[in-house]
Design a protein around this motif. Structure first.
Motif, PDB file in Angstrom:
ATOM      1  N   TYR A  10       0.839  -1.183   0.000  1.00 51.98           N
ATOM      2  CA  TYR A  10       0.000   0.000   0.000  1.00 51.98           C
ATOM      3  C   TYR A  10       0.878   1.239   0.000  1.00 51.98           C
ATOM      4  N   ARG A  11       0.344   2.284  -0.607  1.00 41.85           N
ATOM      5  CA  ARG A  11       1.108   3.513  -0.743  1.00 41.85           C
ATOM      6  C   ARG A  11       0.821   4.420   0.448  1.00 41.85           C
ATOM      7  N   ARG A  12       1.902   4.927   1.054  1.00 43.12           N
ATOM      8  CA  ARG A  12       1.764   5.852   2.174  1.00 43.12           C
ATOM      9  C   ARG A  12       1.388   7.231   1.669  1.00 43.12           C
ATOM     10  N   ASP A  14       3.101   9.854   1.901  1.00 40.46           N
ATOM     11  CA  ASP A  14       4.262  10.533   1.297  1.00 40.46           C
ATOM     12  C   ASP A  14       4.637   9.945  -0.059  1.00 40.46           C
ATOM     13  N   GLY A  15       3.871   8.976  -0.559  1.00 41.44           N
ATOM     14  CA  GLY A  15       4.102   8.417  -1.891  1.00 41.44           C
ATOM     15  C   GLY A  15       4.948   7.153  -1.907  1.00 41.44           C
ATOM     16  N   ARG A  16       5.569   6.799  -0.773  1.00 35.64           N
ATOM     17  CA  ARG A  16       6.375   5.577  -0.722  1.00 35.64           C
ATOM     18  C   ARG A  16       5.470   4.365  -0.501  1.00 35.64           C
ATOM     19  N   TRP A  17       5.921   3.221  -1.016  1.00 39.25           N
ATOM     20  CA  TRP A  17       5.150   1.988  -0.883  1.00 39.25           C
ATOM     21  C   TRP A  17       5.574   1.236   0.367  1.00 39.25           C
ATOM     22  N   ARG A  18       4.627   0.618   1.044  1.00 43.40           N
ATOM     23  CA  ARG A  18       4.877  -0.229   2.202  1.00 43.40           C
ATOM     24  C   ARG A  18       4.462  -1.649   1.821  1.00 43.40           C
ATOM     25  N   PRO A  78      -5.173   9.293  -3.779  1.00 49.18           N
ATOM     26  CA  PRO A  78      -3.822   9.078  -3.252  1.00 49.18           C
ATOM     27  C   PRO A  78      -3.622   7.682  -2.658  1.00 49.18           C
ATOM     28  N   THR A  79      -4.682   6.897  -2.577  1.00 47.99           N
ATOM     29  CA  THR A  79      -4.597   5.580  -1.963  1.00 47.99           C
ATOM     30  C   THR A  79      -4.445   4.504  -3.020  1.00 47.99           C
ATOM     31  N   ALA A  80      -3.494   3.602  -2.809  1.00 44.49           N
ATOM     32  CA  ALA A  80      -3.286   2.483  -3.722  1.00 44.49           C
ATOM     33  C   ALA A  80      -2.972   1.236  -2.915  1.00 44.49           C
TER      34      ALA A  80
END
Length: 86
Positions: A10-12, A14-18, A78-80
């Motif tokens: 999932y994307r945080r 701030d745009g980084r993926w977790r 903004p959510t992925a």
């Protein structure tokens, strides 16, 4: 083959993926008391609606057998979220 590992991305904000790795067998063992209640509830629902419990169990087994290799991608604003079953 029953799935062994589920990977969720999932994307945080701030745009980084977790990335999360979820092993299926330990989760199923931990939730086995709830799984037993779900199976009993499904059996009662099958009997109440006059559906063959054997056919419903066979269908659920075929669904689990087909899961490995499945990828689910959802993106909205903004959510992925990306879920991959191995």
């Amino acid at each position: 083959m029953i799935p062994q590992l589920v990977t969720a991305h999932y994307r945080r904000r701030d745009g980084r993926w977790r990335r999360l790795y979820i092993p299926v067998v330990p989760v199923v063992l931990a939730l086995s008391p709830l799984l037993l209640l779900a199976v009993l509830g499904g059996l009662v629902a099958c009997l109440a609606t006059r559906i063959s419990p054997g056919g419903a169990l066979r269908g659920a087994g075929q669904l689990l057998w087909a899961l490995p290799g499945t990828r689910i991608e959802i993106e909205q604003g903004p959510t992925a979220v990306l879920v991959s079953v191995r």
